[in-house]
Design a protein around this motif. Sequence first.
Motif, PDB file in Angstrom:
ATOM      1  N   GLY A 171      -2.026 -25.294 -13.894  1.00  0.00           N
ATOM      2  CA  GLY A 171      -1.155 -26.127 -13.082  1.00  0.00           C
ATOM      3  C   GLY A 171      -1.919 -27.197 -12.343  1.00  0.00           C
ATOM      4  O   GLY A 171      -2.992 -27.628 -12.766  1.00  0.00           O
ATOM      5  N   PRO A 172      -1.369 -27.641 -11.225  1.00  0.00           N
ATOM      6  CA  PRO A 172      -1.966 -28.773 -10.514  1.00  0.00           C
ATOM      7  C   PRO A 172      -3.351 -28.491  -9.974  1.00  0.00           C
ATOM      8  O   PRO A 172      -4.128 -29.412  -9.740  1.00  0.00           O
ATOM      9  N   ASP A 173      -3.706 -27.211  -9.744  1.00  0.00           N
ATOM     10  CA  ASP A 173      -5.027 -26.921  -9.195  1.00  0.00           C
ATOM     11  C   ASP A 173      -6.145 -27.287 -10.156  1.00  0.00           C
ATOM     12  O   ASP A 173      -7.267 -27.555  -9.738  1.00  0.00           O
ATOM     13  N   VAL A 174      -5.855 -27.263 -11.467  1.00  0.00           N
ATOM     14  CA  VAL A 174      -6.865 -27.701 -12.427  1.00  0.00           C
ATOM     15  C   VAL A 174      -7.188 -29.175 -12.206  1.00  0.00           C
ATOM     16  O   VAL A 174      -8.349 -29.586 -12.220  1.00  0.00           O
ATOM     17  N   SER A 175      -6.139 -29.977 -11.969  1.00  0.00           N
ATOM     18  CA  SER A 175      -6.349 -31.397 -11.697  1.00  0.00           C
ATOM     19  C   SER A 175      -7.117 -31.585 -10.399  1.00  0.00           C
ATOM     20  O   SER A 175      -8.002 -32.433 -10.308  1.00  0.00           O
ATOM     21  N   ARG A 176      -6.790 -30.777  -9.372  1.00  0.00           N
ATOM     22  CA  ARG A 176      -7.482 -30.906  -8.096  1.00  0.00           C
ATOM     23  C   ARG A 176      -8.972 -30.606  -8.245  1.00  0.00           C
ATOM     24  O   ARG A 176      -9.816 -31.314  -7.706  1.00  0.00           O
ATOM     25  N   GLU A 177      -9.282 -29.563  -8.955  1.00  0.00           N
ATOM     26  CA  GLU A 177     -10.698 -29.230  -9.155  1.00  0.00           C
ATOM     27  C   GLU A 177     -11.397 -30.299  -9.973  1.00  0.00           C
ATOM     28  O   GLU A 177     -12.571 -30.620  -9.743  1.00  0.00           O
ATOM     29  N   GLY A 178     -10.660 -30.905 -10.905  1.00  0.00           N
ATOM     30  CA  GLY A 178     -11.250 -31.999 -11.676  1.00  0.00           C
ATOM     31  C   GLY A 178     -11.598 -33.181 -10.799  1.00  0.00           C
ATOM     32  O   GLY A 178     -12.639 -33.821 -10.981  1.00  0.00           O
ATOM     33  N   VAL A 179     -10.740 -33.474  -9.801  1.00  0.00           N
ATOM     34  CA  VAL A 179     -11.032 -34.561  -8.869  1.00  0.00           C
ATOM     35  C   VAL A 179     -12.275 -34.240  -8.056  1.00  0.00           C
ATOM     36  O   VAL A 179     -13.139 -35.098  -7.844  1.00  0.00           O
ATOM     37  N   GLN A 180     -12.393 -33.002  -7.604  1.00  0.00           N
ATOM     38  CA  GLN A 180     -13.587 -32.612  -6.859  1.00  0.00           C
ATOM     39  C   GLN A 180     -14.855 -32.809  -7.692  1.00  0.00           C
ATOM     40  O   GLN A 180     -15.870 -33.309  -7.192  1.00  0.00           O
ATOM     41  N   ARG A 181     -14.786 -32.436  -8.946  1.00  0.00           N
ATOM     42  CA  ARG A 181     -15.977 -32.568  -9.799  1.00  0.00           C
ATOM     43  C   ARG A 181     -16.287 -34.032 -10.099  1.00  0.00           C
ATOM     44  O   ARG A 181     -17.447 -34.392 -10.337  1.00  0.00           O
ATOM     45  N   ASP A 182     -15.257 -34.882 -10.100  1.00  0.00           N
ATOM     46  CA  ASP A 182     -15.500 -36.313 -10.288  1.00  0.00           C
ATOM     47  C   ASP A 182     -16.138 -36.930  -9.042  1.00  0.00           C
ATOM     48  O   ASP A 182     -16.988 -37.816  -9.141  1.00  0.00           O
ATOM     49  N   ILE A 183     -15.701 -36.461  -7.872  1.00  0.00           N
ATOM     50  CA  ILE A 183     -16.243 -36.993  -6.622  1.00  0.00           C
ATOM     51  C   ILE A 183     -17.670 -36.521  -6.387  1.00  0.00           C
ATOM     52  O   ILE A 183     -18.491 -37.233  -5.793  1.00  0.00           O
TER      53      ILE A 183
END
Length: 464
Positions: A291-303
């Motif tokens: 769900g959306p938490d996968v996207s959130r963790e992806g943003v963290q890894r991009d930052i």
Amino acid sequence: MERTPREIVECLDQYIIGQESAKKAVAVALRNRYRRSRLPQELQDEIIPKNILMIGSTGIGKTEIARRLAKLAQAPFIKVEATKFTEVGYVGRDVDSIVRDLVEASVRMVKAEKMEEVKHQAAEAVEDRLVQLLVPMPAKHKTTNPFSSFFPQASEEQQESSESQWDEATERIRSRQEKIREKLRSGEFEDRHVEVEVEDKNPAMLDALNTGGLEDMGLQMQDLLGSLLPKRKKKRKMPIRHAREVLQQEEAAKMLDMDAVSSEAVWRTENSGIVFLDELDKVASRDETSGPDVSREGVQRDILPIVEGSTVVTKYGPVKTHHMLFIAAGAFHVAKPSDLIPELQGRFPIRVELSSLNQNDFCRILTEPTNALLKQYQALLGVEGLELHFTDDGIQAIAATAERANQDMENIGARRLHTILERVLEHVSFEADALGSKVVVDAAFVEERIGPIRDRGNLANYIL
């Protein structure tokens, strides 16, 4: 930056009430930059900033602390919301745009400083251009006699006579120009209109690229084509007071060495840039794996690479992020800092928790800061010749209403004061020209404006 941490906090106190722990943290971070600059180069490279994580609800001063700190240090600053990188497909923007935007802010800062340095020389050039527009110098026409080869002496005499006449006309015009110059300096011609040829900086053919998530592409295309295509000019008719400003910018820009500006801007970005990363809690994952938490963790890894130190390619050259100061912030009501990925947690070793605001804090916010809200309203209505006086019990009543509203509804901190004051002073602002010379805002005045809607229990319908 030679101010001590104590002096930095004193400067921040002029604009921000309370939150001492956050002020001390950013003051030490800023002072450490000065300390690092005094060390040998090989040791400077090894010392990295201690990034800060501010925890607290909205409206309690997180953004203002970071913004005032950057202004105090004259450092490039950018605020970015972490949630913008969770948009579907990362349309048009990626995390590298944080650094690119920061470099642009730095270029604008350095350019403004350099233009200030040459403003006197630019003003002289502007004056010359305005004089030339008002009293243009005639072009020198050189006439050729087709029989000059047969009568060389007559031809020379004719040429000398023509040059003599042109010199006399030039002297007359120069005399007129000097008179016009004196009138320009005295301000007599400020409302007179002139036609000015200025550079057209917004090619219509590229406007379509600046929509639909293609902002970066549009800017890059404008920069590329701007260097290849000739400058487009357009004529505009305007008063001299406005023409002076337009020409001042144009002449000052001509005097700048943009290569030097770009180099200094990149250096400032790398060594003194400040990035305020807001709403970090909104991209914290909470142990789900879909769900959306996968996207959130992806943003963290991009930052993460930007925060831990990497090199980003910009149109001004490569920019290193190793020594930028990152200040992250979030309410963390639902998620916790420990919900961030461990690698990102480790990049924010300093954590400060900001306290919620109470009635006493609201009273101080209304009166003490240099830009206090009550001072702003007094200045605005003073334009109408109206003196606005707030009594102590009136200020207490406004603060008490703000505290109660934050308790009964969503807690939005000091931002609540804006809507309450607008409600209290709505009639005064509307009828300012007919209310006489003085209005006293006391507890009874506040109660008259707020009491009826509070007693009906529908305060949320009228106050944000």
